[in-house]
Design an enzyme around this catalytic site. Structure first.
Site, PDB file in Angstrom:
ATOM      1  N   GLY A 260      -3.984   5.917   0.709  1.00  0.00           N
ATOM      2  CA  GLY A 260      -5.190   5.333   0.134  1.00  0.00           C
ATOM      3  C   GLY A 260      -4.781   4.454  -1.035  1.00  0.00           C
TER       4      GLY A 260
ATOM      5  CB  ALA B 295      -4.408   8.197  -3.538  1.00  0.00           C
TER       6      ALA B 295
ATOM      7  CB  THR C  61       1.348 -10.814  -4.860  1.00  0.00           C
ATOM      8  OG1 THR C  61       0.310 -10.511  -3.911  1.00  0.00           O
ATOM      9  CG2 THR C  61       1.045 -10.070  -6.158  1.00  0.00           C
TER      10      THR C  61
ATOM     11  N   GLY D 242       4.630 -12.275  -1.789  1.00  0.00           N
ATOM     12  CA  GLY D 242       5.661 -11.547  -1.063  1.00  0.00           C
ATOM     13  C   GLY D 242       7.031 -11.730  -1.675  1.00  0.00           C
TER      14      GLY D 242
ATOM     15  CB  THR E 188       3.316   1.432   3.906  1.00  0.00           C
ATOM     16  OG1 THR E 188       3.524   1.083   5.271  1.00  0.00           O
ATOM     17  CG2 THR E 188       1.900   1.950   3.724  1.00  0.00           C
TER      18      THR E 188
ATOM     19  CG  ASP F 288      -1.444   0.297  -2.897  1.00  0.00           C
ATOM     20  OD1 ASP F 288      -2.322  -0.546  -3.134  1.00  0.00           O
ATOM     21  OD2 ASP F 288      -1.409   0.963  -1.853  1.00  0.00           O
TER      22      ASP F 288
ATOM     23  CB  SER G 252       7.750   0.644  -3.743  1.00  0.00           C
ATOM     24  OG  SER G 252       7.329  -0.592  -3.186  1.00  0.00           O
TER      25      SER G 252
ATOM     26  N   GLY H  30       7.002   5.644   3.618  1.00  0.00           N
ATOM     27  CA  GLY H  30       5.653   6.042   3.248  1.00  0.00           C
ATOM     28  C   GLY H  30       5.154   5.275   2.041  1.00  0.00           C
TER      29      GLY H  30
END
Length: 296
Positions: A41, A44, A212, A214, A240, A244, A274, A279
């Site tokens: 999410g 989250a 942004t 990329g 993914t 975030d 990241s 995940g």
């Protein structure tokens, strides 16, 4: 350094992730290589990323009274995110995201579930708490009316609001004016400012609009000239959650008092790290990893 106090208004979900060599076309079945369930999410993800980077983070959201909801709450707690303002929805299920990782990128279908219950009224109930925050972050996996309410509320309270306008949808002009920071990718920016060139939009919103791009980096207008803060090249494993992580890192840095360019460089480094893990939250780096990466 004092930890900045950040509230994240947004979605919480369970991500159902399939890894495959290629994604299927319409009407086609392909064999997958692996399947995982991991907390996700956009709200989250940003909350967890900001907590790992050293912020004092409070999630404002909803989950279902189901096994996924329990797992989502436990994940917040284990990552140091406060859940005082995450309430269960008895009449609905937790949100889910169905992700296919293939060919070096991801495709995602989101079922909002309990996240649709993050309503304007739910946010207004948190007014007194929001007034104590150094920064609020919000995304668009909650109802449009909630984003409008958050922008109006934070503007009235004088609390900076970072809006990550994803997934893409049009935003009322008044919201663009009321938010402090707006962080679309190129596709989202084209939708938001479809009546003008992006270069013109950047000039109209100095040190507010950050597009942004990329692997190229982040573009913005600093009041005098258009700037591009380059990204850090890496070999991605799973993209993914990269956006975030970027938003969480940028928000944390800004709330700590870093200048815009320094904050963007910090955010770019966090995002690059990241994508080297699996995940949405699996690869999100710690503060120490980002700072070490900036000096390498």
């Amino acid at each position: 350094m004092r930890k900045p106090k950040i509230a994240v208004i947004g979605s919480s979900s369970m991500d159902l992730v399939v890894t495959s060599k290629r994604r299927p076309g319409a009407g086609e079945t392909v064999l997958g290589e692996s399947f995982e369930t991991v907390p996700g999410g956009k709200g989250a993800n940003q909350a967890v990323a900001a907590a790992r980077l050293g912020a004092e983070v409070y999630m404002i959201g909803r989950v279902g009274e189901d096994a996924y909801g329990t797992e989502i709450l436990n994940n917040f707690t284990s990552n140091g995110v406060h859940t005082d303002y995450v309430e269960p929805v008895t009449q609905g299920k937790s949100g889910t995201a169905h992700i296919i990782l293939a060919e070096g990128d991801n495709s995602i279908v989101v079922v909002k579930g309990a996240n649709d219950h993050v309503t304007p009224e739910y946010v207004k109930e948190k007014r007194d708490f929001i007034a104590t925050c150094d920064l609020v972050m919000i995304q668009q996996e909650v109802p449009e009316e909630t984003v409008i309410e958050a922008a109006q509320l934070c503007h009235a309270l004088g609390v900076p609001l970072l809006l990550n306008p994803a997934p893409a949808r049009e935003i009322p002009d008044v919201v663009v004016e009321q938010v402090s920071y707006l962080t679309p990718n190129e596709h989202e920016a084209a939708l938001l400012f479809k009546k003008e060139e992006l270069a013109s939009a950047l000039r109209k919103h100095p040190n507010k609009l950050f597009i942004t791009e990329g692997a190229a980096g982040v573009r913005y207008f600093d009041g005098e000239e258009e700037m591009l803060v380059p990204s850090f090249p890496v070999k991605p494993i799973d993209t993914t959650g990269a956006g975030d992580t970027f938003n969480a890192a940028f928000g944390t840095a800004i709330a700590e008092g870093m200048d815009v360019k320094e904050s963007l460089r910090f955010a770019n480094r966090a995002a690059s790290l990241s994508v080297t893990g699996f995940g949405a939250q699996g690869g999100m780096p710690s503060r120490e990893e980002v700072e070490r990466g900036l000096t390498e």
